[in-house]
Scaffold this active site. Structure first.
Site, PDB file in Angstrom:
ATOM      1  N   ASN A  11       0.865  -1.184   0.000  1.00 24.83           N
ATOM      2  CA  ASN A  11       0.000   0.000   0.000  1.00 24.83           C
ATOM      3  C   ASN A  11       0.906   1.239   0.000  1.00 24.83           C
ATOM      4  OD1 ASN A  11      -1.359   2.275   1.095  1.00 24.83           O
ATOM      5  ND2 ASN A  11      -3.058   0.943   1.657  1.00 24.83           N
ATOM      6  N   ASP A  13       0.024   4.470  -0.070  1.00 27.77           N
ATOM      7  CA  ASP A  13      -0.646   5.719   0.348  1.00 27.77           C
ATOM      8  C   ASP A  13       0.297   6.715   1.022  1.00 27.77           C
ATOM      9  OD1 ASP A  13      -2.990   4.515  -0.427  1.00 27.77           O
ATOM     10  OD2 ASP A  13      -3.766   4.227   1.602  1.00 27.77           O
ATOM     11  N   HIS A  14       1.181   6.186   1.865  1.00 30.94           N
ATOM     12  CA  HIS A  14       1.959   7.121   2.680  1.00 30.94           C
ATOM     13  C   HIS A  14       3.140   7.752   1.958  1.00 30.94           C
ATOM     14  CE1 HIS A  14      -0.870   6.664   5.733  1.00 30.94           C
ATOM     15  NE2 HIS A  14      -0.736   5.349   5.743  1.00 30.94           N
ATOM     16  N   ARG A  22       3.734  18.906   1.309  1.00 31.95           N
ATOM     17  CA  ARG A  22       4.184  20.126   0.633  1.00 31.95           C
ATOM     18  C   ARG A  22       3.346  20.467  -0.599  1.00 31.95           C
ATOM     19  NH1 ARG A  22       9.480  21.817   2.253  1.00 31.95           N
ATOM     20  NH2 ARG A  22       9.289  21.675   4.496  1.00 31.95           N
ATOM     21  N   HIS A  47      -5.425   3.658  -1.572  1.00 32.50           N
ATOM     22  CA  HIS A  47      -6.740   4.029  -1.044  1.00 32.50           C
ATOM     23  C   HIS A  47      -7.020   5.476  -1.457  1.00 32.50           C
ATOM     24  CE1 HIS A  47      -9.457   4.264   2.843  1.00 32.50           C
ATOM     25  NE2 HIS A  47     -10.073   4.684   1.762  1.00 32.50           N
ATOM     26  N   ARG A  49      -9.146   8.245  -0.750  1.00 33.62           N
ATOM     27  CA  ARG A  49     -10.117   8.657   0.264  1.00 33.62           C
ATOM     28  C   ARG A  49     -10.977   9.796  -0.259  1.00 33.62           C
ATOM     29  NH1 ARG A  49      -8.948   6.869   5.743  1.00 33.62           N
ATOM     30  NH2 ARG A  49     -10.575   8.358   6.246  1.00 33.62           N
ATOM     31  N   ARG A  53      -6.802  12.986   1.271  1.00 33.28           N
ATOM     32  CA  ARG A  53      -5.712  13.435   2.143  1.00 33.28           C
ATOM     33  C   ARG A  53      -4.346  12.915   1.687  1.00 33.28           C
ATOM     34  NH1 ARG A  53      -7.003  10.013   7.612  1.00 33.28           N
ATOM     35  NH2 ARG A  53      -8.966  11.132   7.387  1.00 33.28           N
ATOM     36  N   HIS A  54      -4.325  11.816   0.946  1.00 33.08           N
ATOM     37  CA  HIS A  54      -3.010  11.369   0.437  1.00 33.08           C
ATOM     38  C   HIS A  54      -3.081  11.087  -1.068  1.00 33.08           C
ATOM     39  CE1 HIS A  54      -4.880   7.580   1.620  1.00 33.08           C
ATOM     40  NE2 HIS A  54      -4.519   7.646   2.890  1.00 33.08           N
ATOM     41  N   GLU A  74      -8.456   0.554  -2.963  1.00 32.45           N
ATOM     42  CA  GLU A  74      -9.328   0.576  -1.777  1.00 32.45           C
ATOM     43  C   GLU A  74     -10.180   1.831  -1.868  1.00 32.45           C
ATOM     44  OE1 GLU A  74      -6.832   0.797   1.614  1.00 32.45           O
ATOM     45  OE2 GLU A  74      -6.054  -1.202   1.355  1.00 32.45           O
ATOM     46  N   THR A 104      -6.968   6.473  10.393  1.00 34.33           N
ATOM     47  CA  THR A 104      -6.848   5.428   9.393  1.00 34.33           C
ATOM     48  C   THR A 104      -8.098   4.566   9.468  1.00 34.33           C
ATOM     49  OG1 THR A 104      -5.449   3.625   8.574  1.00 34.33           O
ATOM     50  CG2 THR A 104      -5.529   3.913  10.960  1.00 34.33           C
ATOM     51  N   THR A 105      -8.246   3.609   8.529  1.00 34.70           N
ATOM     52  CA  THR A 105      -9.454   2.787   8.508  1.00 34.70           C
ATOM     53  C   THR A 105      -9.586   2.028   9.830  1.00 34.70           C
ATOM     54  OG1 THR A 105      -8.832   2.434   6.210  1.00 34.70           O
ATOM     55  CG2 THR A 105     -10.724   1.206   7.014  1.00 34.70           C
ATOM     56  N   GLU A 155     -11.103  -9.317   2.843  1.00 34.03           N
ATOM     57  CA  GLU A 155      -9.849  -8.946   3.501  1.00 34.03           C
ATOM     58  C   GLU A 155     -10.141  -8.817   4.989  1.00 34.03           C
ATOM     59  OE1 GLU A 155      -7.555  -5.650   1.944  1.00 34.03           O
ATOM     60  OE2 GLU A 155      -6.444  -5.467   3.828  1.00 34.03           O
ATOM     61  N   HIS A 192      -3.641  -4.486   7.647  1.00 39.81           N
ATOM     62  CA  HIS A 192      -3.755  -3.316   8.527  1.00 39.81           C
ATOM     63  C   HIS A 192      -2.869  -3.486   9.753  1.00 39.81           C
ATOM     64  CE1 HIS A 192      -5.172   0.359  10.252  1.00 39.81           C
ATOM     65  NE2 HIS A 192      -5.784   0.594   9.114  1.00 39.81           N
ATOM     66  N   GLY A 193      -1.925  -2.559   9.871  1.00 45.03           N
ATOM     67  CA  GLY A 193      -1.068  -2.531  11.056  1.00 45.03           C
ATOM     68  C   GLY A 193      -0.018  -3.622  11.091  1.00 45.03           C
ATOM     69  N   GLY A 214       1.226  -1.416   4.256  1.00 47.86           N
ATOM     70  CA  GLY A 214       1.665  -0.105   3.809  1.00 47.86           C
ATOM     71  C   GLY A 214       2.540   0.636   4.782  1.00 47.86           C
ATOM     72  N   HIS A 215       1.939   1.128   5.848  1.00 48.53           N
ATOM     73  CA  HIS A 215       2.608   2.098   6.715  1.00 48.53           C
ATOM     74  C   HIS A 215       3.973   1.634   7.214  1.00 48.53           C
ATOM     75  CE1 HIS A 215       3.343   4.479  10.380  1.00 48.53           C
ATOM     76  NE2 HIS A 215       2.819   5.449   9.647  1.00 48.53           N
TER      77      HIS A 215
HETATM   78  N1  PXP Z   1      -5.855  -2.996   4.051  1.00 45.87           N
HETATM   79  C1  PXP Z   1      -6.804  -2.033   4.105  1.00 45.87           C
HETATM   80  C2  PXP Z   1      -8.194  -2.385   3.675  1.00 45.87           C
HETATM   81  C3  PXP Z   1      -6.500  -0.737   4.518  1.00 45.87           C
HETATM   82  O1  PXP Z   1      -7.455   0.214   4.560  1.00 45.87           O
HETATM   83  C4  PXP Z   1      -5.152  -0.427   4.844  1.00 45.87           C
HETATM   84  C5  PXP Z   1      -4.787   0.980   5.218  1.00 45.87           C
HETATM   85  O2  PXP Z   1      -5.098   1.842   4.188  1.00 45.87           O
HETATM   86  C6  PXP Z   1      -4.197  -1.450   4.762  1.00 45.87           C
HETATM   87  C7  PXP Z   1      -4.581  -2.732   4.387  1.00 45.87           C
HETATM   88  C8  PXP Z   1      -2.760  -1.211   5.067  1.00 45.87           C
HETATM   89  O3  PXP Z   1      -2.601  -0.885   6.418  1.00 45.87           O
HETATM   90  P1  PXP Z   1      -1.200  -0.392   6.948  1.00 45.87           P
HETATM   91  O4  PXP Z   1      -0.866   0.876   6.228  1.00 45.87           O
HETATM   92  O5  PXP Z   1      -1.411  -0.218   8.404  1.00 45.87           O
HETATM   93  O6  PXP Z   1      -0.201  -1.481   6.616  1.00 45.87           O
END
Ligand code: PXP
Length: 243
Positions: A11, A13-14, A22, A47, A49, A53-54, A74, A104-105, A155, A192-193, A214-215
């Protein structure tokens, strides 16, 4: 059950979060996606949104044009996003809940109290040739309801597990939901996480075919680079499956 090869989708996104700090052009999430693929990622997740935001709309088109592996979008189950997905046609859409004020979600989709809205979104996306996955809490009721809604994939939200990875209860819920999903013929994804430290027990669940992370990978990349951060996660996943 013999574990299938497990896919790692990154992911990105970040990368866009950093760029939006910026409101400039760098770092470019599409370039990051290409680097993740070169490092061995099986797919790219982003994702879009509602508050932008990103990730921005142009990123989604850029990812669609440039991703060579698999593109998983997403998005919330709202008309604006459905129209965009049906026009851009990523390979897969994962429907997620969204609240503007959340960081976050925070939890899976409510598929029990609003099934008709989700059912019509699934139909629109499926008719457009897009594979649909539902981001749900790891509960038997949510897994069974997903099956009733007719999606090919779910998921499982690993957020609660990631806060309490040593709890038998949190990993147990993921194991049981994965088994139930596979028994019902659903493809089981999770995310997630997840981090290099906590991914092991989740990666070891044989029914889980795909992890979306992702993160933690983008955070590690600040110190060791994206290439090594992706490879480090892959190694942690492989180690968990082979032990
Ligand atoms: N899966 C879904 C459905 C999510 O919404 C996210 C966060 O956008 C992730 C996975 C990835 O989560 P993380 O960035 O915490 O790894």
């Amino acid at each position: 059950m013999r574990a299938k090869q497990q896919r790692l989708y990154i992911n990105i996104d970040h990368v866009a979060t950093l760029r939006q700090a910026r409101r400039g052009a760098e770092p470019d999430p599409v370039e990051a996606a290409i680097a993740c693929e070169a490092a061995g990622a099986d797919g790219i997740t982003a994702h879009l949104r509602e508050d932008r935001r990103h990730i921005q709309d142009a990123d989604i088109q850029g990812l669609k044009n440039k991703v060579r592996t698999y593109f998983n979008l997403e998005m919330a189950c709202v008309a604006e996003m459905l129209e965009l997905a049906c026009r851009i046609k990523p390979e897969q859409v994962t429907l997620v809940p969204e609240r503007r004020e959340e960081i976050t979600t925070e939890g899976g989709l409510d598929i029990i109290s609003e099934p008709s809205r989700i059912r019509s979104a699934i139909k629109a996306l499926t008719d457009a040739g897009i594979r649909v996955s539902l981001f749900i809490d790891p509960t038997r009721a949510a897994v069974e309801q997903s099956k009733k809604l007719g999606v090919p994939a779910i998921e499982l939200h690993t957020g609660t597990y990631s806060h309490r990875p040593d709890s038998e209860k949190t990993i147990g819920a993921l194991r049981e939901s994965s088994r139930r999903g596979a028994d019902l013929g659903l493809a089981v994804h999770a995310g997630h996480g997840l981090t290099v430290k906590n991914v092991g027990p989740v990666a070891a669940i044989p029914e889980i075919e795909e992890l979306n992370i992702g993160h933690s990978i983008i955070s590690r990349a600040v110190f060791i680079g994206l290439d090594r951060a992706v490879k480090e996660m892959r190694e942690a996943m492989l180690a968990a499956r082979s032990s």
